[in-house]
Design a protein around this motif. Structure first.
Motif, PDB file in Angstrom:
ATOM      1  N   ALA A 112       0.833  -1.209   0.000  1.00  0.00           N
ATOM      2  CA  ALA A 112       0.000   0.000   0.000  1.00  0.00           C
ATOM      3  C   ALA A 112       0.865   1.254   0.000  1.00  0.00           C
ATOM      4  O   ALA A 112       0.516   2.265  -0.619  1.00  0.00           O
ATOM      5  N   VAL A 113       2.011   1.193   0.672  1.00  0.00           N
ATOM      6  CA  VAL A 113       2.947   2.320   0.690  1.00  0.00           C
ATOM      7  C   VAL A 113       3.530   2.528  -0.706  1.00  0.00           C
ATOM      8  O   VAL A 113       3.643   3.660  -1.189  1.00  0.00           O
ATOM      9  N   VAL A 114       3.877   1.425  -1.373  1.00  0.00           N
ATOM     10  CA  VAL A 114       4.431   1.499  -2.729  1.00  0.00           C
ATOM     11  C   VAL A 114       3.443   2.200  -3.667  1.00  0.00           C
ATOM     12  O   VAL A 114       3.810   3.102  -4.433  1.00  0.00           O
ATOM     13  N   LYS A 115       2.166   1.812  -3.577  1.00  0.00           N
ATOM     14  CA  LYS A 115       1.163   2.415  -4.455  1.00  0.00           C
ATOM     15  C   LYS A 115       0.913   3.877  -4.091  1.00  0.00           C
ATOM     16  O   LYS A 115       0.675   4.717  -4.958  1.00  0.00           O
ATOM     17  N   SER A 116       0.984   4.183  -2.797  1.00  0.00           N
ATOM     18  CA  SER A 116       0.799   5.569  -2.356  1.00  0.00           C
ATOM     19  C   SER A 116       1.959   6.449  -2.819  1.00  0.00           C
ATOM     20  O   SER A 116       1.760   7.623  -3.147  1.00  0.00           O
TER      21      SER A 116
END
Length: 688
Positions: A434-438
């Motif tokens: 989720a951090v990568v996509k954010s």
């Protein structure tokens, strides 16, 4: 939050059991009749039991209930995290204060009915009646606990009777020594028993996991959950039937002796295998539903996180720890960082109240990028200790966690972080998906490395300072847009801007006010003709001329071939270190991106016009830039520069009145207007 799904599972089954509401393989007509009887016993009174600690103890008992306790083959495959055994055992002791009575009752009732040859269905209904007030997951775990009580006792005696007198006497009463002496003929039955126990355990774990699904993301009215709700009572019934079958096997051996056990092994093994297949079939269906539910939970959590990510940067924080924990350490890893100087793992505390530059990239970051960045980083610390530097760099490797992730990638991560003198996230898996996509949402990271700047409170100073780093190095600190504008105000279109401190030889030529050609391209024939003609013109005009080859921004191999020819034939000065060539073009592109980001990329900006022209000529073939000392006189395409030199006789008389530099510029500019060359640019989508 616990999901009310497992609590509500009677509802759909009580109303209607049809192929439409459940899965058709579980709702044949005979099952319908059976399940109506089971549902009638289900009268939950709100009693809610967290059965996970008890299930862990049960699993441990069954795991060691074998002939050879040191060689355990029972391995339950679950998707949950591995629990803390000590804390779970403490929890189960507290739980047993209220549950030991019902477990003993179930164990006694099951043993009695198995001993008297009771029908499996009737025994199951009797057990369901005794557990009417419990939810479906608790019914399964309590029955399994009751079985484990007797089954564990049998195997405990089998394992220690030869070395313990009390155990030996009890084992004789249960005919354990005789059974163990004839264990070889009974092996098929024990194997079938073990397989059925494993299937029962896996199905039980699966149903317990449904209860742990967060109700804010998964609700009973969702099709995937409704299907599971409709199936779980059936699963509970057949699981308990399987437990009863296992209990019957043990009772028959201890009461009737090994002779009966051996004579009925084939039939009994077939019955156990049939139940195993039935339970496995149910488990496979529920496992798929559980996976679908977890996928939905993951997707909803991710959407929620991505929405809150931007808000995180709009909030004022005391220091940078909260931001960094979200970005780098969402799972609270004790030491998520690798220190490139000490080559040891360290905690996030080393970054507290420090300005942090997040170097976000894949594993394809080039040697040139790392080499130049390392040089800039080292220069920022050349006059003191590490903590004296204005900032810390942290490499965040972004890797697709798909099945394509290989051991070779792990090796590459280790190789890259060991070369870096700054901090690195120890492993790509530490950075949550989720951090990568954010990061992609907020900072437009695709593949090209970016440098996100956070201050001591975690505030975002720059979404990508990479272009500032390439142009001005650490002098651009703190890498804000206001600092960027200030730096541009101090810049003029001169040779030092293009070569910075890259090459002392060129800077010496500037100091000596020499005429200088910087040139590029990969056309070896043009290069030979250009350098020979330029040198002849310089001799004829009596001017001090130096030439330097700077290669191409792309097509490295052809540029390397040209470089080899220039070196061998001594056509001109050139950079033997190809990293400098890469840096020259990276800085030039960075100037363009910087101007665009500051919204200064208009054609009225004379510096911007020259940058565009130079980048365009690089795409179009050969080119040359002509200077006198620091002053850039003109930039031209290879054809117009070459013609200007070849036509020297046509304009050499002008040099007497206007000087060589102005005469060259005027003649070339006339050719340039006549040629009407078109400028073109390529912007990689990864540039963001």
């Amino acid at each position: 939050m616990n999901n009310p799904v497992v609590h509500q599972m009677a509802g759909p089954m009580q109303k209607k059991l049809s192929a439409n509401e459940g899965n058709s393989i579980f709702t044949a007509s005979d099952d319908n009749v059976i399940m109506r009887q089971v549902i009638d016993t289900h009268l939950p009174d709100g009693t809610d039991v967290d059965v996970k600690p008890l299930l862990l103890v049960i699993q441990d008992i069954l795991k060691h209930s074998t002939i050879n306790a040191d060689h355990v083959e029972l391995d339950v495959h679950t998707d949950g995290e591995k629990p803390d055994h000590k804390s779970h055992q403490t929890n189960v002791v507290l739980m047993l204060n209220s549950l030991s009575h019902i477990i003993d009752k179930l164990a006694s009732e099951m043993a009695l009915r198995c001993l008297t040859g009771g029908d499996g269905h009737a025994t199951a209904l009797a057990l369901f009646h005794s557990m009417g007030n419990f939810h479906w997951d608790a019914k399964m775990v309590l029955t399994l606990a009751a079985f484990a009580l007797n089954y564990g006792e049998f195997w405990l005696l089998a394992q220690i009777y030869s070395s313990n007198q009390l155990a030996k006497s009890m084992a004789i009463l249960k005919q354990v020594p005789a059974i163990m002496e004839h264990s070889a003929p009974l092996k098929p039955r024990f194997d079938s028993l073990q397989k059925l126990i494993l299937s029962i355990l896996e199905l039980t774990h699966c149903i317990v996991e449904f209860k742990g699904l967060p109700s804010m993301y998964v609700t009973p009215d969702m099709p995937v959950m409704a299907s599971a709700i409709n199936t779980i009572p059936t699963a509970a019934y057949w699981n308990i039937r399987g437990i009863i079958a296992c209990a019957t096997q043990v009772v028959s051996l201890t009461s009737m002796g090994h002779e009966y056990g051996i004579s009925s092994t084939e039939l009994q093994s077939w019955e156990l295998s049939t139940l195993t297949l039935k339970i496995n079939h149910i488990h496979e269906f529920l496992r798929q539903q559980l996976e679908n539910c977890r996928r939905i939970v993951g997707e909803k959590k991710e959407v929620e996180f991505r929405r809150s990510f931007n808000h995180l940067f709009e909030t004022v924080h005391i220091d940078n720890m909260k931001i960094l924990k979200v970005l780098i350490n969402p799972r609270n890893d004790v030491q998520p960082l690798f220190d490139g100087s000490s080559k040891k793992r360290v905690s996030l505390e080393v970054l507290r109240r420090r300005n942090v530059l997040l170097l976000i990239s894949g594993l394809d970051m080039s040697h040139e990028e790392l080499s130049i960045l390392e040089e800039i980083y080292s220069e920022s610390r050349s006059h003191g200790t590490r903590t004296d530097g204005p900032y810390e760099i942290v490499w965040m490797p972004i890797v697709d966690p798909s099945p394509q992730y290989t051991n070779a990638m792990d090796v590459k991560v280790e190789e890259m972080r060991n070369k870096m003198p700054w901090y690195s996230v120890y492993h790509p898996s530490i950075v949550d998906s989720a951090v990568v996509k954010s990061i992609g949402d907020r900072w437009h990271f695709r593949n090209k490395p970016i440098l996100v700047v956070l201050d001591t409170q975690g505030r975002e100073l720059s979404p990508n300072a990479m272009h500032m780093m390439w142009i001005w190095g650490s002098n651009a600190f703190p890498f804000t847009s206001s600092k960027e504008e200030l730096l541009w105000k101090d810049e003029t279109w001169r040779l030092e801007l293009l070569v910075s401190g890259m090459d002392p030889n060129i800077l010496n030529w500037v100091t000596q006010d020499k005429y200088i050609f910087l040139y590029g391209g990969d056309d070896v024939e043009w290069i030979c003709k250009f350098t020979t003609t330029a040198r002849a013109v310089a001799t004829a005009a009596g001017i001090p001329l130096e030439m330097a080859y700077v290669g191409k921004s792309k097509k490295k191999e052809s540029a390397h071939r040209a470089l080899a020819t220039i070196s061998v034939e001594k056509l001109s000065y050139c950079w033997q270190e190809t990293t400098l060539m890469w840096f020259f073009w990276a800085r030039l592109e960075s100037m363009l991106y910087s101007k665009i980001q500051l919204k200064k990329a208009d054609d009225l900006d004379p510096m911007m016009q020259q940058i565009k022209k130079l980048l365009s000529y690089d795409k179009d073939g050969s080119w040359a830039l002509f200077c006198r000392g620091s002053k850039i006189l003109t930039i031209g395409h290879g054809s117009t520069i070459m013609q200007t030199l070849s036509d020297f006789d046509m304009w050499k008389e002008d040099t007497r009145s206007k000087g060589f530099d102005l005469s060259f510029k005027d003649y070339h500019d006339k050719l340039h207007v006549a040629a009407n060359k078109c400028c073109r640019f390529e912007f990689p989508i990864a540039a963001g």
